[in-house]
Design a protein around this motif. Structure first.
Motif, PDB file in Angstrom:
ATOM      1  N   GLY A   1       0.818  -1.207   0.000  1.00  0.00           N
ATOM      2  CA  GLY A   1       0.000   0.000   0.000  1.00  0.00           C
ATOM      3  C   GLY A   1       0.850   1.254   0.000  1.00  0.00           C
ATOM      4  N   GLY A   2       2.039   1.153  -0.554  1.00  0.00           N
ATOM      5  CA  GLY A   2       3.006   2.243  -0.482  1.00  0.00           C
ATOM      6  C   GLY A   2       2.719   3.424  -1.386  1.00  0.00           C
TER       7      GLY A   2
ATOM      8  N   LEU B   1       0.891  -5.235  -7.387  1.00  0.00           N
ATOM      9  CA  LEU B   1       0.311  -6.501  -6.926  1.00  0.00           C
ATOM     10  C   LEU B   1      -0.959  -6.228  -6.136  1.00  0.00           C
ATOM     11  CD1 LEU B   1       0.963  -6.869  -3.648  1.00  0.00           C
ATOM     12  CD2 LEU B   1       3.177  -7.608  -4.489  1.00  0.00           C
ATOM     13  N   ASP B   2      -1.751  -7.271  -6.002  1.00  0.00           N
ATOM     14  CA  ASP B   2      -3.045  -7.192  -5.332  1.00  0.00           C
ATOM     15  C   ASP B   2      -2.963  -8.040  -4.068  1.00  0.00           C
ATOM     16  OD1 ASP B   2      -5.682  -7.293  -4.527  1.00  0.00           O
ATOM     17  OD2 ASP B   2      -6.494  -7.685  -6.528  1.00  0.00           O
TER      18      ASP B   2
ATOM     19  N   ILE C   1       0.777 -13.679  -2.600  1.00  0.00           N
ATOM     20  CA  ILE C   1       1.811 -12.701  -2.948  1.00  0.00           C
ATOM     21  C   ILE C   1       3.091 -13.397  -3.404  1.00  0.00           C
ATOM     22  CG2 ILE C   1       3.262 -10.837  -2.047  1.00  0.00           C
ATOM     23  CD1 ILE C   1       0.908 -10.285  -0.061  1.00  0.00           C
ATOM     24  N   TYR C   2       3.501 -13.097  -4.636  1.00  0.00           N
ATOM     25  CA  TYR C   2       4.750 -13.599  -5.192  1.00  0.00           C
ATOM     26  C   TYR C   2       5.431 -12.468  -5.966  1.00  0.00           C
ATOM     27  CZ  TYR C   2       2.395 -18.112  -4.488  1.00  0.00           C
ATOM     28  OH  TYR C   2       1.714 -19.170  -3.951  1.00  0.00           O
ATOM     29  N   PHE C   3       6.696 -12.238  -5.714  1.00  0.00           N
ATOM     30  CA  PHE C   3       7.511 -11.365  -6.554  1.00  0.00           C
ATOM     31  C   PHE C   3       8.968 -11.664  -6.259  1.00  0.00           C
ATOM     32  CE2 PHE C   3       7.008  -9.021  -2.644  1.00  0.00           C
ATOM     33  CZ  PHE C   3       8.213  -8.376  -2.440  1.00  0.00           C
TER      34      PHE C   3
ATOM     35  N   LEU D   1       4.705  -1.861  -2.940  1.00  0.00           N
ATOM     36  CA  LEU D   1       3.872  -2.940  -3.454  1.00  0.00           C
ATOM     37  C   LEU D   1       2.411  -2.505  -3.371  1.00  0.00           C
ATOM     38  CD1 LEU D   1       5.886  -5.352  -1.242  1.00  0.00           C
ATOM     39  CD2 LEU D   1       6.077  -5.336  -3.729  1.00  0.00           C
ATOM     40  N   ASP D   2       1.812  -2.259  -4.538  1.00  0.00           N
ATOM     41  CA  ASP D   2       0.477  -1.674  -4.520  1.00  0.00           C
ATOM     42  C   ASP D   2      -0.275  -2.045  -5.794  1.00  0.00           C
ATOM     43  OD1 ASP D   2      -1.762   0.075  -4.034  1.00  0.00           O
ATOM     44  OD2 ASP D   2      -0.439   1.394  -2.886  1.00  0.00           O
TER      45      ASP D   2
END
Length: 332
Positions: free
Chosen positions: A7-8, A59-60, A65-67, A33-34
């Motif tokens: 939520g950055g 990303l949602d 969560i994968y990155f 990550l947003d």
């Protein structure tokens, strides 16, 4: 180490990223990550801008969560991701994002052996009442947003309880204001400036609030400058919380405004707001917002005040600093 900010791209996240960017070591990495990126729809253009040296990844948090990144033993997660505006969303949206997001972010922390999480909750889990509320007050949320935030807190607490070496700080901010906010405080400033603000039935309504720069400095104190194993919750607000009259007077004094603010019957204001809201929605005129003005958010900030953290701004100083920041950008 990695600073992972979910939520950055939002208001608080932007200020947090700016602060971390100024203090991080050369080899540290910042990940924003947003679901939305700076400058896109949902983010105020010209205020939230991309920072050099930050990895922006779309990303949602409602999904697993994968990155690609290389975890380290000192990594810190800041979970700021939320659906929060009220009014503005269907009930299921608060639960879908705020609860699923908490589950997926804590799963991500577990899989990557990350032991430090900061979660921004809300004062909404306390529910609406005039009574003074501290961190030991039994939460009685009465909105989908408040319920979803309380459940998300419990999900983070379960994650921490699995390992006593893990660190969890939950912050419950009052109204957060500062450059880029464009919420309650900005609407208040514009209404006073435009001479269309009225006290809704009373002047003594308590409204807990905190300056965004103060909030991110406290986050830095808890998560970066110190180690606090275990789990803890902090109301983040000036202590004592101020009345709406005090807030208005401080804002006018610090920003050079002058307005004689009348006190008008609250029911009459709600009736008028219901009629005018379709035409003045951009000015923030909405009956639900008038109702919120009539109910105190009487939140005790004594635990924060006594925590060892030293405040950087008074209420007057924070308004002055906010106004100077915005004036430089031509935002007011």
């Amino acid at each position: 180490m990695n600073y992972l900010i979910f939520g950055g791209s939002g208001f608080i996240g932007t200020h947090l990223i700016h602060m971390i960017n100024e203090i991080k070591n050369q080899n540290d990495k910042i990940y924003c990550l947003d679901l939305v990126m700076p400058g896109e729809e949902g983010v105020v253009p010209g205020i939230v801008e991309k920072n050099e040296g930050v990895n922006y990844i779309r990303l949602d948090v409602r999904q697993k969560i994968y990155f690609d990144f290389i975890p380290t033993k000192n990594d810190i997660i800041f979970n700021l991701a939320a659906v929060h505006r009220t009014p503005g969303h269907e009930s299921y949206e608060y639960f879908e994002t705020n609860i699923s997001g908490a589950e997926n972010i804590t799963d991500f922390a577990e899989k990557n052996r990350i032991n430090k999480i900061l979660f921004t909750s809300s004062i909404a889990p306390y529910g609406a009442s005039e009574a003074l509320k501290s961190e030991t007050t039994l939460p009685t949320p009465n909105t989908p947003y408040g319920i979803s935030k309380l459940v998300a807190e419990k999900i983070h607490m379960i994650w921490q309880a699995k390992d006593p070496n893990r660190e969890l700080t939950i912050v419950r901010p009052g109204v957060v204001f500062g450059k880029g906010e464009h919420g309650n405080m900005t609407r208040l400033y514009n209404a006073i400036k435009g001479h269309y603000y009225f006290y809704a039935g009373r002047k003594d309504t308590i409204k807990a609030c905190i300056y965004v720069k103060e909030l991110v400095e406290f986050i830095k104190y808890r998560m970066i400058d110190n180690c606090f194993t275990g789990s803890d919750i902090f109301n983040c607000t000036f202590e004592p919380a101020c009345s709406i009259e005090h807030i208005c007077n401080s804002m006018m004094k610090s920003t050079g405004l002058y307005s004689k603010i009348p006190c008008v019957n609250g029911r009459l204001l709600i009736f008028v707001a219901r009629i005018l809201s379709p035409f003045l929605r951009k000015k923030g005129i909405h009956p639900d917002r008038v109702k919120k003005l009539m109910v105190s958010t009487n939140i005790c900030g004594k635990k924060l005040k006594d925590s060892g953290y030293k405040f950087h701004y008074s209420l007057d100083e924070s308004y002055k600093n906010w106004f100077e920041d915005c004036e430089k950008k031509g935002l007011f």
